[in-house]
Structures are given as structure tokens and as C-alpha cells.
Design an enzyme around this catalytic site. Structure first.
Site, PDB file in Angstrom:
ATOM      1  N   GLU A   1      53.553  -8.230 -58.477  1.00 47.17           N
ATOM      2  CA  GLU A   1      54.724  -9.442 -59.945  1.00 47.17           C
ATOM      3  C   GLU A   1      55.522  -9.406 -59.093  1.00 47.17           C
ATOM      4  OE1 GLU A   1      52.345  -7.377 -63.175  1.00 47.17           O
ATOM      5  OE2 GLU A   1      51.090  -5.893 -61.924  1.00 47.17           O
TER       6      GLU A   1
ATOM      7  N   LYS B   1      57.998  -6.853 -61.324  1.00 47.00           N
ATOM      8  CA  LYS B   1      58.639  -5.143 -61.427  1.00 47.00           C
ATOM      9  C   LYS B   1      60.020  -4.135 -61.244  1.00 47.00           C
ATOM     10  CE  LYS B   1      54.879  -3.084 -62.466  1.00 47.00           C
ATOM     11  NZ  LYS B   1      53.525  -2.359 -61.886  1.00 47.00           N
TER      12      LYS B   1
ATOM     13  N   GLU C   1      56.386  -1.164 -55.975  1.00 47.70           N
ATOM     14  CA  GLU C   1      56.191  -1.575 -57.752  1.00 47.70           C
ATOM     15  C   GLU C   1      55.841  -2.835 -57.775  1.00 47.70           C
ATOM     16  OE1 GLU C   1      56.052   0.550 -60.163  1.00 47.70           O
ATOM     17  OE2 GLU C   1      56.153   1.805 -58.542  1.00 47.70           O
TER      18      GLU C   1
ATOM     19  N   GLU D   1      43.032   2.806 -63.610  1.00 49.59           N
ATOM     20  CA  GLU D   1      43.671   2.480 -62.498  1.00 49.59           C
ATOM     21  C   GLU D   1      43.515   3.503 -61.561  1.00 49.59           C
ATOM     22  OE1 GLU D   1      48.317   2.449 -63.839  1.00 49.59           O
ATOM     23  OE2 GLU D   1      47.533   1.532 -65.875  1.00 49.59           O
TER      24      GLU D   1
END
Length: 446
Positions: A313, A316, A322, A259
Site C-alpha cells: 500500500e 501508508k 510500512e 493479523e
């Protein structure tokens, strides 16, 4: 604020690097959202519209695994953190492989099982104590099932490392080195699996080191033990990991970037979260990991890398950043593109855009020291694609033979080739944009 010049330059550069050899460019496919497209649509988009050849998911999601059947995209699946203790048992591990790998293995290219995520950072003693036994149990279960090309590993934050300011002196933290990492690295070596790490310069960001974190011109950070100067934090982080495992005798274990990334938006108190910064980091990251240049301590190599993340997303928790790590929105429109989209790859980089409607040049500030300007020369000339031959002996810009003159030429070349954007002339406060052409004699500036 326009991002087109830098964006298109990075698109072209990444396309060139990827055309020279195979290198896994993956994404983390997170699903904490209620507006994402169907997995079948995602798989079609990735395979037909992008250069992405690997995905990593944070669970075992049958619809996603099925969606990538009969494609060339490899899939990494993940064991939930809480499942680790139970799966340290051989029978339970065999059942897990039978349920989550064997049904898909013939059609979907499952390449790796990630055992949890950042387990050591959780502080959960039970999970930590069962981590390596779980890895062995799953590996043995795969072998017993006749599956020998699926690796088993586990991702780590760089919190596992101490003394990492100078990369060569980095070591695995005491308490984890002998008890956890020694058996883990032994497992990875014996099973030919990689060490997975999550190096995030974003989480070490501070305004004073912004350029260092974002692959932008800077004075660098010197490692006095190796006499190496690092010009970006990502290389330093990777070499810190390498030094730490080498010190334990496992320099031969491969390293995968499981990541990394940069958010493109955030709350008002998160000024580092911008599209420009995300482009700068992810675009230059892709160049770095696919170029084959490697790092100072790991030269001439490419790194299998998974960008975080595929989509923004919307569910989150936490601050806005985030929810803004994605390369794409749920409708498949690009938040920005740094060479990921296939239909952008063949477009040539445009001529650098002028500043404020007229041509401009980047020159050293009058107050800049020779030491700082020499650091600028070292940085620019270390970048792939930069031509510093004009300032070498016999070159048209060799004279006058002094640091300031040579720095002026290479700083301007870097500035122009990166879109003539003001921040590309910052050079840690030693550069300034000028509107008069500094060319002289046979030395012609861009």
C-alpha cells in the site's frame, strides 16, 4: 539473490497441507493506496488464482463487500474505532447492522464483525470502556435481525499480555484482566465467537533471535514450568495467549490470528525487511497453521489466520517497511509466493540447488558442544516431513552412536531439503557448509 529453492519447497509443502483438510487462509485487504485495482478485479483474482478463502477489511466498504457476493470467500468487516462509543447504544447498533450487514448478507458471506482494531493499545479510555457494551449491542442487533451466523469480536496486540517470556506463565495485564477481559471472554464464550489476536514476531525481532522469529533452526527457548522448548516465536506467542485466557478460566474460547506477517523491504536501517525473511516467515507460518500439528499447549489443531497484507500500500505513512507488507503488487504480480497462488501448487519441489556450482553438505562445527548439537537434533526431528529414522537404533546411520554423528546426519538432511542455502546450515552458529561427502558405510547423506 535468488529465492527459488526455498520458495518452491514452501509452495509444495503448503499445497500438501492444504489438501489434507479445510483451514481458513485469509488476508487483510488494506486500501491505503492510490493505485489498487478495482474490488471486482481483486475478487476475481482471489477466487480464481489463489487459495485465499477469507478476507478482512478495515472498514465497511460497499464495493469490496459487493465484489465478493456469490463467492465462497468469507468477509470480515470492521467498525471504526471512533464509532465504538455510539454503537454501544442498542438503537444505533441496530441501525448500523441494518445499513452495513443486512443489505449484503444474503449474497456475501459476512462471517464476522471486528469491533475496532487493537483498542486496548490506543489507551483511549472512552473507546475501551465502551468496547464490550458495543460488542453486545451489535450481537443483539444481529440476532434481532435474524442473523445468527455472524460473529462479533475485536483484535488485540500481544501487549495485552505480561510475563510472556515463558508462555505458560503469561497473564492478561493487571487493570485489563477483570475489568475488560473477564466480561469480554464471557461474551465470546456465550456467543461462540473467537478471541482475535495479532501476533507479530517481526515486532520482537532482534539479530540475536532472528532464527527463532523466522522459523529457522535454532536452539530454542525453554519454558521451565512445562519443560517445553519452543523453536519458533509464533508458537510461543500463541501459547502465551492460550495460557493467559486459560488462567482466567476460558481455555475453551477459540483463537483466531487476525493479523501477522513480515515486510519484504524497508529502509537501510531495517535489515530484517527482506524477501528472504518474508518467505521464511510467511511460508513456514502457513505450514504451521494449516498442518494440524498445533502448538505445544494447543496440539492437533489448525488456526484461522489472516496474513497482513494482500497488497503493498503506497500511501501508508512511516518508514518503507510500512508500504511493503503485501503478498502482491497492485498489478497482481507476486512480491513472492509461498503457496498462495493456485497455479503454483502442483509444481513439485526441485532437487536442492548446489552451493557455488557444486554439491555441498552441512556438518557440525568442530567447536559445537554436544548440548547444542542435541538441540539441533531435537529441532530437526520435530519438523513435519523430516525423517530421523536413519539415526535410530537399527538405522543405517545409528553408528557411531554419538550426538555429533547423529547431528551431522539430521543437520545435513534439513539443509538439503530446504534448498541447500547457507542460512539453513547456520543452526545458531553450530553448523558449517562442507564440500566433502560425510557419508560412511551404509549411511548415505543426501
Amino acid at each position: 539473490m535468488t529465492t527459488a529453492p526455498l520458495y518452491l519447497l514452501l509452495v509444495s509443502a503448503v499445497a500438501i497441507y492444504l489438501s489434507t483438510g479445510a483451514s481458513a487462509i485469509g488476508v487483510n485487504y488494506g486500501t491505503i493506496a492510490n493505485n489498487l485495482p478495482r474490488p471486482s478485479q481483486v475478487a476475481q483474482f482471489i477466487t480464481t488464482q489463489t487459495i485465499i478463502d477469507s478476507v478482512k477489511i478495515f472498514d465497511v466498504i460497499p464495493d469490496i463487500i459487493h465484489a465478493f457476493a456469490n463467492t465462497n470467500v468469507t468477509v470480515t468487516i470492521t467498525v471504526g474505532n471512533g464509532d465504538i462509543p455510539a454503537l454501544a447504544d442498542a438503537r444505533a447498533a441496530a441501525q448500523w447492522v441494518a445499513a452495513n450487514v443486512q443489505p449484503y448478507y444474503q449474497e456475501t458471506k459476512i462471517n464476522r464483525i471486528s469491533v475496532g482494531n487493537e483498542i486496548l493499545a490506543t489507551g483511549n479510555r472512552l473507546w475501551i470502556s465502551k468496547l464490550v457494551p458495543c460488542m453486545w449491542a451489535l450481537h443483539n442487533a444481529l440476532v434481532q435481525a435474524g442473523i445468527r451466523d455472524v460473529q462479533v469480536s475485536t483484535p488485540h496486540t500481544l501487549g495485552i499480555i505480561s510475563n510472556s517470556v515463558q508462555p505458560s506463565q503469561a497473564r492478561i495485564r493487571k487493570g485489563y484482566d477483570k475489568v475488560i477481559f473477564e466480561p469480554m471472554l464471557k461474551f465470546l464464550r456465550q456467543t461462540k465467537s473467537p478471541l482475535m489476536v495479532n501476533p507479530y514476531p517481526y515486532f520482537s525481532y532482534a539479530p540475536s533471535i532472528a532464527d527463532y522469529a523466522l522459523f529457522r533452526p535454532n536452539r530454542g527457548v525453554h519454558d521451565s514450568h512445562t519443560n517445553i522448548t519452543y523453536y519458533n516465536m509464533f508458537d510461543a506467542m500463541m501459547d502465551a495467549v492460550y495460557s493467559a485466557v486459560k488462567a482466567m478460566g476460558y481455555a475453551d474460547v477459540d483463537i483466531v490470528v487476525a493479523e501477522t506477517g513480515w515486510p519484504s523491504a524497508g529502509d537501510p536501517n531495517q535489515p530484517a525487511c527482506t524477501v528472504d525473511n518474508a518467505i521464511s516467515f510467511n511460508g513456514n507460518l502457513l505450514k504451521a497453521v494449516t498442518s494440524g500439528k498445533g502448538t505445544p499447549l494447543m496440539p492437533n489443531r489448525k488456526f484461522e489466520t489472516y496474513i497482513f497484507s494482500l497488497f503493498n500500500e503506497n500511501l501508508k505513512p512511516g518508514q518503507s517497511n510500512e508500504r511493503n507488507w503485501g503478498l502482491f503488487r497492485p498489478d497482481f504480480s507476486a512480491v513472492y509466493d509461498v503457496g498462495i497462488l493456485k497455479n503454483k501448487q502442483s509444481r513439485p519441489a526441485p532437487r536442492p540447488a548446489p552451493v557455488a556450482g557444486q554439491k555441498s553438505w552441512c556438518v557440525p562445527k568442530a567447536s559445537a558442544s554436544d548440548q547444542a548439537l542435541q538441540a539441533n537434533i531435537n529441532y530437526v526431528c520435530s519438523q513435519k516431513g523430516m525423517d530421523c529414522r536413519p539415526i535410530q537404533a537399527g538405522g543405517p546411520c545409528f553408528g557411531p552412536n554419538n550426538v555429533r554423528s547423529h547431528a551431522s546426519f539430521v543437520m545435513n538432511s534439513f539443509y538439503r531439503l530446504n534448498g541447500a542455502r547457507p542460512f539453513n546450515c547456520d543452526f545458531a552458529g553450530t553448523g558449517v557448509v562442507a564440500n566433502s561427502d560425510p557419508s560412511h558405510g551404509s549411511c548415505k547423506y543426501m
